[in-house]
Design a protein around this motif. Structure first.
Motif, PDB file in Angstrom:
ATOM      1  N   LEU A  95      29.498  95.593 -10.488  1.00  0.00           N
ATOM      2  CA  LEU A  95      28.612  96.294  -9.556  1.00  0.00           C
ATOM      3  C   LEU A  95      29.123  97.722  -9.336  1.00  0.00           C
ATOM      4  N   GLU A  99      27.116  99.562  -4.405  1.00  0.00           N
ATOM      5  CA  GLU A  99      26.671  98.160  -4.255  1.00  0.00           C
ATOM      6  C   GLU A  99      27.796  97.301  -3.664  1.00  0.00           C
ATOM      7  N   LEU A 103      27.450  95.272  -0.136  1.00  0.00           N
ATOM      8  CA  LEU A 103      27.666  93.822  -0.025  1.00  0.00           C
ATOM      9  C   LEU A 103      28.796  93.518   0.963  1.00  0.00           C
ATOM     10  N   ALA A 104      29.827  94.357   0.928  1.00  0.00           N
ATOM     11  CA  ALA A 104      30.940  94.150   1.870  1.00  0.00           C
ATOM     12  C   ALA A 104      30.443  94.290   3.310  1.00  0.00           C
ATOM     13  N   ARG A 133      29.715 101.980 -12.117  1.00  0.00           N
ATOM     14  CA  ARG A 133      30.245 100.611 -11.989  1.00  0.00           C
ATOM     15  C   ARG A 133      31.732 100.661 -11.660  1.00  0.00           C
TER      16      ARG A 133
ATOM     17  N   ILE B   4      24.169  87.175  -0.551  1.00  0.00           N
ATOM     18  CA  ILE B   4      25.227  88.083  -1.022  1.00  0.00           C
ATOM     19  C   ILE B   4      25.887  87.504  -2.279  1.00  0.00           C
ATOM     20  N   LYS B   8      25.907  88.910  -6.260  1.00  0.00           N
ATOM     21  CA  LYS B   8      27.112  89.153  -7.065  1.00  0.00           C
ATOM     22  C   LYS B   8      27.054  88.398  -8.387  1.00  0.00           C
ATOM     23  N   ARG B  11      24.027  89.156 -11.555  1.00  0.00           N
ATOM     24  CA  ARG B  11      24.200  90.247 -12.522  1.00  0.00           C
ATOM     25  C   ARG B  11      25.532  90.161 -13.244  1.00  0.00           C
ATOM     26  N   ARG B 100      36.554  89.137   7.086  1.00  0.00           N
ATOM     27  CA  ARG B 100      35.336  89.362   7.872  1.00  0.00           C
ATOM     28  C   ARG B 100      35.178  88.242   8.908  1.00  0.00           C
TER      29      ARG B 100
END
Lengths: 247, 280
Positions: A95, A99, A103-104, A133, B4, B8, B11, B100
């Motif tokens: 990614l 991106e 996402l994070a 990337r 999410i 990931k 792709r 997180r």
């Protein structure tokens, strides 16, 4: 969770690893709001393990760790107020940088507008490369992306483990500048480093560790005292055997 | 969280490569059968069913499912399960996800669901792509086979299913094979939480399949005591659904065995993952 609770409260923290290694041994530490505290000491002093316990990644053998008055455990709500860079960068290679950051941030379940993506990317100096990337990034760029991730959402507390490892001099200065800028806005920072000149330059306070124990702590200027530098003060406290790679 | 993880994984080159390879297998199989004339009888399974591929497009998914269920599909499923946690650990992104404010149980659940979705996609892809390619090559005709177990020197037992019932049996067979992959999936998923090396987790799931095939009383009668507990030996029972009448003996035991493997492996995975120290 008290309103006046310190960002970090550590009492009697001990961590035994497999094989009988004592990584952290009875550590007491309080970090007040706005302080920039450097966990200093040689490799193996227990700095990284301490940070990982503060992030809920590692369970302590005994002792108490609280962030903003909330006991730390995996998934603790207080972790939503923390930005972290620990053990180097960790991203999805296929990614792009942007991106990965998106996402994070989604993991926090907060609105993307609150992430401050552009600001974090600018602070990390990655504007031009952010759509590439991640796997094409250089070592330094990966570290700066990790710093950008830590800065997302302007956290109240930054926990940074060796944030300038492997960076070239220009980027070391940029990262130190970014940390100082965050501190200037009132963010509390705890960073670990075995480079004592970095701690001396960036931090207001330092906690010097050796073999898992806290050897000394206080304002950096107090710790230096009569010595020429923090490195000299450190040597006088722990001797050359515990010194490691001093800068 | 699930979205999410899906973003990931979808792709990820390895995901696309694995699914692409399974679809390509069906195409290659059809081309090979067509190039060989496809009129000769192909033996499928221990039943055995004798199928002439050129008679119907339905022959191809039956042959493809039989060919892949003992190695390729367990491998694909083990890749998706084994990579799920250990792969992130290898990238270093696991430790950031776990800093997180998300509980580890929730995080692991999202990993489980996404790995499961891709594993199911892998299993479904084989007969689906084979049916499409097979129909293009050999047409949408009733499925015809010879049931060799019911045939004698004087009598040939020919079974014919019109497209509707053939499709129904194929769907049930696919679901059965998918369920039969769960033991490999669960072991790889468990290993994925225990190790930081995805390869080890994948190898564990594939290894279980291989051990199961080795300790098979059909070929090694001396191991009959453990045969009942080997998780892959009865994955081919779906072939009996294409007999008349359909035979379902042993299928319930096999599915319960999968459930037992899943319950044990996933319980240990959850117990360990919610307690483990993330030191690397």
């Amino acid at each position: 969770m008290g309103a006046s609770a310190p960002p970090v409260l550590i009492e009697g923290l001990t961590k035994h690893l497999r094989g009988g290694v004592i990584a952290v041994d009875g550590l007491d530490l309080v970090v007040e709001p706005g302080q920039v505290v450097g966990l200093a000491g040689p490799n193996g002093a227990g700095k990284s393990v301490t940070l990982k316990i503060m992030l809920g990644l590692v369970r302590p053998t005994s002792g108490r760790v609280e962030l903003f008055g909330e006991p730390v455990r995996p998934g603790a709500e207080a972790l939503g107020r923390v930005g972290a860079l620990v053990d180097g960068p960790g991203f999805v290679p296929h990614l792009t940088g942007l991106e990965n950051l998106r996402l994070a941030w989604k993991m926090t379940r907060c609105d993307e507008r609150a992430a401050g993506l552009e600001e974090a990317v600018a602070l990390a100096g990655l504007r031009e490369a952010i759509d590439r990337r991640y796997r094409t990034y250089s070592h330094g760029m990966r570290y700066r992306l990790a710093l950008a991730q830590a800065l997302l959402g302007s956290p109240d507390l930054l926990l940074l483990d060796e944030p300038t490892t492997g960076l070239d001099p220009a980027h070391v200065l940029e990262v130190r500048h970014a940390i100082s800028e965050c501190a200037g806005r009132g963010t509390t920072v705890v960073l670990s480093s075995h480079v004592l000149t970095e701690v001396e330059e960036v931090c207001t306070h330092a906690a010097i560790m050796s073999a898992g124990r806290l050897v000394a702590s206080g304002e950096v200027s107090e710790l230096i005292g009569e010595h020429a530098s923090l490195a000299e003060a450190y040597l006088s406290l722990v001797g050359r055997n515990g010194a490691g790679p001093l800068a | 969280m699930i979205r999410i993880e899906l973003a990931k994984q979808t792709r990820r080159p390895r995901t696309l490569l694995t699914l692409g390879a399974l679809a390509a297998f069906s195409v290659a199989l059809t081309i090979a059968l067509a190039a060989s004339g496809a009129g000769s009888l192909e033996r499928v399974g221990d039943v055995p069913l004798l199928i002439a591929p050129s008679h119907s497009g339905f022959s191809i998914p039956v042959i493809a499912l039989s060919s892949t269920m003992k190695f390729f599909l367990p491998l694909a499923v083990a890749i998706f399960a084994g990579e799920s946690v250990a792969g992130k650990d290898g990238w270093g992104s696991l430790r950031y996800a776990l800093t997180r404010p998300v509980s580890r149980s929730r995080y692991l659940f999202s990993k489980l669901i996404v790995a499961l979705l891709f594993s199911l996609a892998a299993v479904v892809l084989v007969p689906l792509s084979a049916l499409v390619v097979g129909t293009i090559a050999f047409g949408w005709h009733p499925f015809t086979a010879i049931d060799a177990s019911a045939s004698t020197a004087l009598h040939t037992s020919v079974i014919t299913f019109s497209p509707g019932p053939a499709l129904g049996r194929l769907a049930i067979s696919t679901a059965y094979v998918a369920a039969g992959m769960h033991s490999s999936f669960a072991l790889s998923f468990l290993l994925s939480t225990l190790t930081t090396r995805p390869f080890a987790a994948v190898a564990g799931g594939v290894g279980l399949t291989i051990v199961s095939r080795v300790l098979n009383a059909d070929y090694l009668p001396g191991v009959a005591v453990v045969n009942r507990y080997m998780p892959n030996n009865d994955v081919d029972l779906w072939q009996h659904l294409f007999q008349r009448p359909a035979q379902t003996s042993g299928m319930a035991h096999f599915l319960l065995l999968q459930l037992a493997y899943v319950a044990i492996a996933l319980s240990i995975a959850w117990w360990w993952f919610t307690r483990k120290d993330i030191l690397t």
